[in-house]
Design an enzyme around this catalytic site. Structure first.
Site, short mmCIF file in Angstrom:
data_model
loop_
_atom_site.label_atom_id
_atom_site.label_comp_id
_atom_site.label_asym_id
_atom_site.label_seq_id
_atom_site.Cartn_x
_atom_site.Cartn_y
_atom_site.Cartn_z
N ASP A 75 0.87 -1.17 0.00
CA ASP A 75 0.00 0.00 0.00
C ASP A 75 0.91 1.22 0.00
O ASP A 75 1.59 1.50 0.99
CB ASP A 75 -0.90 -0.01 1.23
N SER A 158 0.34 12.79 -17.74
CA SER A 158 -0.61 12.89 -18.84
C SER A 158 -0.82 14.34 -19.24
O SER A 158 -0.34 15.28 -18.57
CB SER A 158 -1.95 12.26 -18.47
N TYR A 170 -6.74 15.76 -10.07
CA TYR A 170 -6.03 14.96 -11.07
C TYR A 170 -4.98 15.82 -11.78
O TYR A 170 -3.82 15.41 -11.95
CB TYR A 170 -7.02 14.39 -12.08
N LYS A 174 -0.74 15.41 -11.82
CA LYS A 174 0.08 15.24 -13.02
C LYS A 174 1.10 16.37 -13.17
O LYS A 174 2.27 16.13 -13.51
CB LYS A 174 -0.81 15.16 -14.27
N THR A 205 -6.98 -0.05 -21.42
CA THR A 205 -6.96 -0.70 -20.11
C THR A 205 -8.36 -1.16 -19.76
O THR A 205 -9.34 -0.85 -20.46
CB THR A 205 -6.47 0.26 -19.01
#
Length: 290
Positions: A75, A158, A170, A174, A205
């Site tokens: 983890d 990304s 998000y 990145k 994916t």
């Protein structure tokens, strides 16, 4: 850099991480794969279905691809588990040649078309497992690699670092990974250790296949030219071994573009860059302030 033999791919039960691990396995590497999934059940797709994939299955796939897969339950929110992971690699192998930071918290509302305050606050956890965890893993890896005088650290980033993508948490994660590559290169300069942040294109994916079904108008065009995640693994390997990789250290690289520079293809295909549509990486600034 000598031919890399030992790699670690974090967050590799499925998705990008599993594909990157398989790609490195295809290069004959011993690959440690980490994740929290021992049996399918915890991870779910955007439609609520249980996603396949475990660390052991990925390790087996690495071995079948021509390398040697070693599964480790870890983890990456737990620094003690991460420390034990690197201690295990050092004791068993005595070195680490490639680290791919891929582990990230994926919130179930990530692709919902809602402003951030209408999503659960837990979406911000990607700044813990995704950003902070990449720093911690890189800290451990850098110590090992500097001692041996070689190595490659890669971050899975990304176009979300530039354009609006999946919300501010998000995007911040990145963008943070890109800055890690830039600033860590400064500290790693002249040590023989290379580092880069890679903007992957749309990937094939388990989650992206469900996303294409859940939001066809948003994803249909992207999926048609989506990258196999093994492609990223091949790029990372090339960055570690190709002489051009040294000059690219510290940079944020668009996978489709750097692949052409390094002579890497995706199962015989060249993939498109989305630079004009989604943005460009920041140009590095040479200034340094202590």
């Amino acid at each position: 850099m000598t031919e890399p033999k030992i790699a670690l791919v974090t967050g590799a039960s499925r998705g990008a991480g599993a594909g990157i691990a398989r790609g490195l396995g295809e290069k004959g590497m011993t690959v440690y794969v980490t994740g929290r999934t021992a049996a399918p059940g915890d991870a779910k797709g955007w439609d609520g279905s249980v996603l396949p994939g475990t660390v052991s299955e990925t390790a087996d796939a690495v071995t079948k691809a021509g390398g040697k897969g070693i599964p480790v339950m870890c983890d990456h929110a737990d620094d003690m588990q991460v420390e034990q992971l690197f201690r295990q690699i050092e004791e068993e192998q005595g070195r680490l040649d490639i680290l791919v930071n891929n582990a990230a918290f994926i919130h179930h509302q990530l692709i919902e078309k809602k402003p951030f305050w209408e999503k659960e606050i837990a979406a911000v956890n990607i700044l813990d497992v995704g950003l902070r965890s990449a720093y911690v893993a890189s800290w451990h890896a850098a110590g090992m690699m500097v001692k041996q005088g070689s190595g490659m650290i890669a971050f899975g980033s990304s176009f979300g670092a530039s354009c609006y993508m999946h919300g501010p948490a998000y995007g911040a994660q990145k963008a943070g990974l890109d800055k890690f590559a830039h600033d860590m290169e400064f500290d790693l300069r002249d040590t023989g250790v290379r580092i880069a942040s890679i903007w992957m294109g749309p990937l094939i994916t388990e989650r992206s296949k469900i996303a294409a079904e859940t939001n066809p108008e948003q994803y249909e065009g992207f999926i048609e030219t989506a990258e196999n995640p093994e492609f990223t693994g091949h790029i990372v390997h090339a960055l570690a071994t190709n002489p051009k990789g040294a000059a690219l250290s510290g940079r944020t690289l668009i996978a489709a573009e750097v692949a052409k520079d390094l002579g890497v293809d995706d199962r015989g295909n060249d993939r498109p860059s989305y630079r004009e549509m989604l943005g460009s990486p920041n140009e590095p600034n040479p200034a340094a302030v202590y």
